[in-house]
Design an enzyme around this catalytic site. Structure first.
Site, PDB file in Angstrom:
ATOM      1  CB  SER A  47      44.837  45.095  43.346  1.00  0.00           C
ATOM      2  OG  SER A  47      43.676  44.966  44.524  1.00  0.00           O
ATOM      3  CG  ASP A 146      37.649  45.194  39.917  1.00  0.00           C
ATOM      4  OD1 ASP A 146      37.254  44.482  40.902  1.00  0.00           O
ATOM      5  OD2 ASP A 146      38.563  45.657  40.086  1.00  0.00           O
ATOM      6  CG  HIS A 183      40.201  42.717  41.241  1.00  0.00           C
ATOM      7  ND1 HIS A 183      40.395  44.007  41.453  1.00  0.00           N
ATOM      8  CD2 HIS A 183      41.335  42.242  42.234  1.00  0.00           C
ATOM      9  CE1 HIS A 183      41.319  44.450  42.302  1.00  0.00           C
ATOM     10  NE2 HIS A 183      41.968  43.266  42.591  1.00  0.00           N
TER      11      HIS A 183
END
Length: 484
Positions: A47, A146, A183
């Site tokens: 991320s 995600d 995620h």
């Protein structure tokens, strides 16, 4: 709404995996120098850490062999320079960062725009020549559950790299998109307390999918490795004082933690040749918030212990005032000093990471022998060819590097059983793409020395995965069998 509260609300949209630390010495010190050539270094991130990994790997492409990108988008996506952003003002970069850079749509992620910006930075000497990107090994990942970073973002990152790889180097990139992870950084552990099921999008952002992401990243970058250590590790996890590497700034001024961490294998401590991999956590993953989960469970240390890798874990910290970074994200929209240097060598956080890397690699020994190409004009067959990973349309091949090889020729055979050359690469991995889903293929690899081809490896057979069914509600999409 108060400005600080507003920013906290917006930045809170950026989530990533968790990081943590095992019990460590109470008094952190400086990093030691090891016999680790800086040109053998690599970086990965999740991320916000993935965005920073791309920034660092692009700015310092002359020393970075490969980049692992988990749920990240393209270089300079936020286009951040607050002072010159007259249209959207102070909030423009963070709106882009938490909007189009994470959610898309694809039409808002103009790859030509990003490559033009990178070209301009390279022309100005603010980042290394972009021709270096053609030799880097690139791993990208998007889990179809995600719900934080949509597929448009890593798609754009893939296109950014393909622009510089060109057709001739396409095998350096592997992109995994058919796992039902949320995620997260993805691991093999099952039913580990404190970790998530595969489709989760929540703290600690480590999902148990039966998929060894750390090992796949390292092998895609370096070629096939020795098996990981599944028992007690012989290496040591150390803390160090990050303020030694942020000067003239304090860590607080850069939203960095007071301490960072490094896992050092026993043989590296004893002077053996080693390599450094930089592992960057994402937002809400600093050790103060999460504890030991990323360092302990991401999986890098077990591979490092048997393959002479030093794993560097720099740390951010939450900062509610100035710089405003309440979720401990890495700086990928210029929150530190509000200029566009955050994507360059002079970016404060990039400089700090580079200083840490310099410290670890400062003890490299002088080589005692080199290949005499006039006397040795042959190479052996590559050993250990295996399928490192597979998607619906790609298979990632890895093998043990061959001493003296300058390149490797990769051949594939389909249903007609006729082998055809599909590419050449300099390193011991190849991402073969454009394949048919649920189809078996065979491959073989031969080493090249200055244009002369050696004998072929043994063949390996691998089958591409099925294509996931469409699902418009990430986080609730069915997770199919991983099987790898």
């Amino acid at each position: 709404m108060h400005v600080t509260m507003l920013r906290q609300h917006v930045v809170g949209l950026i989530c990533a995996m968790a990081v943590g630390i095992s019990p460590l010495a109470a008094q952190p010190s400086a990093l030691r120098s090891y016999n680790a050539p800086i040109g053998e270094s690599s970086v990965s991130g999740i991320s916000s850490g993935a965005f920073m990994a791309i920034q660092f790997g692009t700015a310092w492409s002359s020393i970075i062999k490969g980049v692992g990108v988990v749920a990240g988008g393209p270089y300079w996506c936020a286009e951040a320079n607050y002072w010159s952003d007259f249209i959207t003002g102070y909030w423009g970069p963070i709106w882009r960062a938490t909007g189009q850079c994470m959610k898309g749509p694809a039409s808002d992620l103009n790859i030509k725009h990003f490559t033009n910006q990178a070209d301009a930075k390279a022309s100005a000497g603010e980042i290394d020549p972009l021709s270096n990107l053609a030799r880097q090994k690139i791993y990208l990942f998007h889990g179809y559950n995600d719900a934080v970073v949509y597929k448009a973002a890593p798609d754009a990152a893939a296109e950014f790299y393909r622009h510089y790889l060109g057709d001739g180097k396409r095998g350096n990139l592997f992109y995994q998109t058919v796992l039902g992870a949320g995620h997260s950084f993805v691991v093999t552990k099952q039913n580990e307390a404190g970790l998530n099921d595969c489709s989760a999008n929540k703290d600690p952002y480590i999902d148990q999918c039966g998929y060894d992401q750390a090992g796949i990243i390292l092998q895609h970058i370096y070629g096939r490795l020795n098996p990981l250590n599944r028992g007690q590790l012989a290496g040591t996890l150390k803390s160090f004082d990050q303020s030694l590497y942020t000067r003239p700034h304090t860590p607080d001024e850069l939203s960095l933690g007071d301490k960072g961490y490094a896992f050092v294998p026993q043989d590296c401590e004893q002077g053996a040749p080693c390599r450094v991999h930089v592992a960057l956590h994402g937002c809400k993953q600093d050790v103060d918030q999460i504890g030991p989960k990323f360092v302990d469970y991401a999986g890098y240390n077990a591979w490092a212990d048997t393959n002479s890798f030093i794993i560097l874990y720099p740390q951010t910290k939450p900062h509610s005032y100035w710089p405003t970074n309440p979720d401990a994200c890495w700086d990928w929209w210029s929150y530190v000093n509000h200029t566009d240097d955050y994507v360059t060598k002079s970016g404060p956080q990039i400089k700090a990471i580079k200083a840490m890397l310099d410290a670890l690699t400062g003890g490299t020994a002088t080589p005692t022998a080199t290949l005499d190409s006039e006397n040795d004009q042959s190479v052996s067959a590559p050993q250990g060819l295996t399928a490192n990973d597979a998607s619906d349309s790609s298979v990632d091949l890895v093998w043990f590097p061959v001493s003296g090889a300058t390149t490797y020729k990769v051949q594939r055979a389909g249903a007609d059983r006729a082998f055809q050359t599909v590419g050449e690469v300099a390193g011991a991995s190849f991402g073969d793409s454009g394949l048919t889903p649920q189809t078996a293929f065979r491959w073989r690899v031969s080493a090249m020395l200055n244009g002369t081809e050696g004998p072929a490896s043994e063949e390996v057979i691998a089958t591409t995965r099925s294509r996931p069914l469409p699902c418009n509600d990430p986080g609730s999409c069915p997770v199919g069998p991983i099987g790898r």
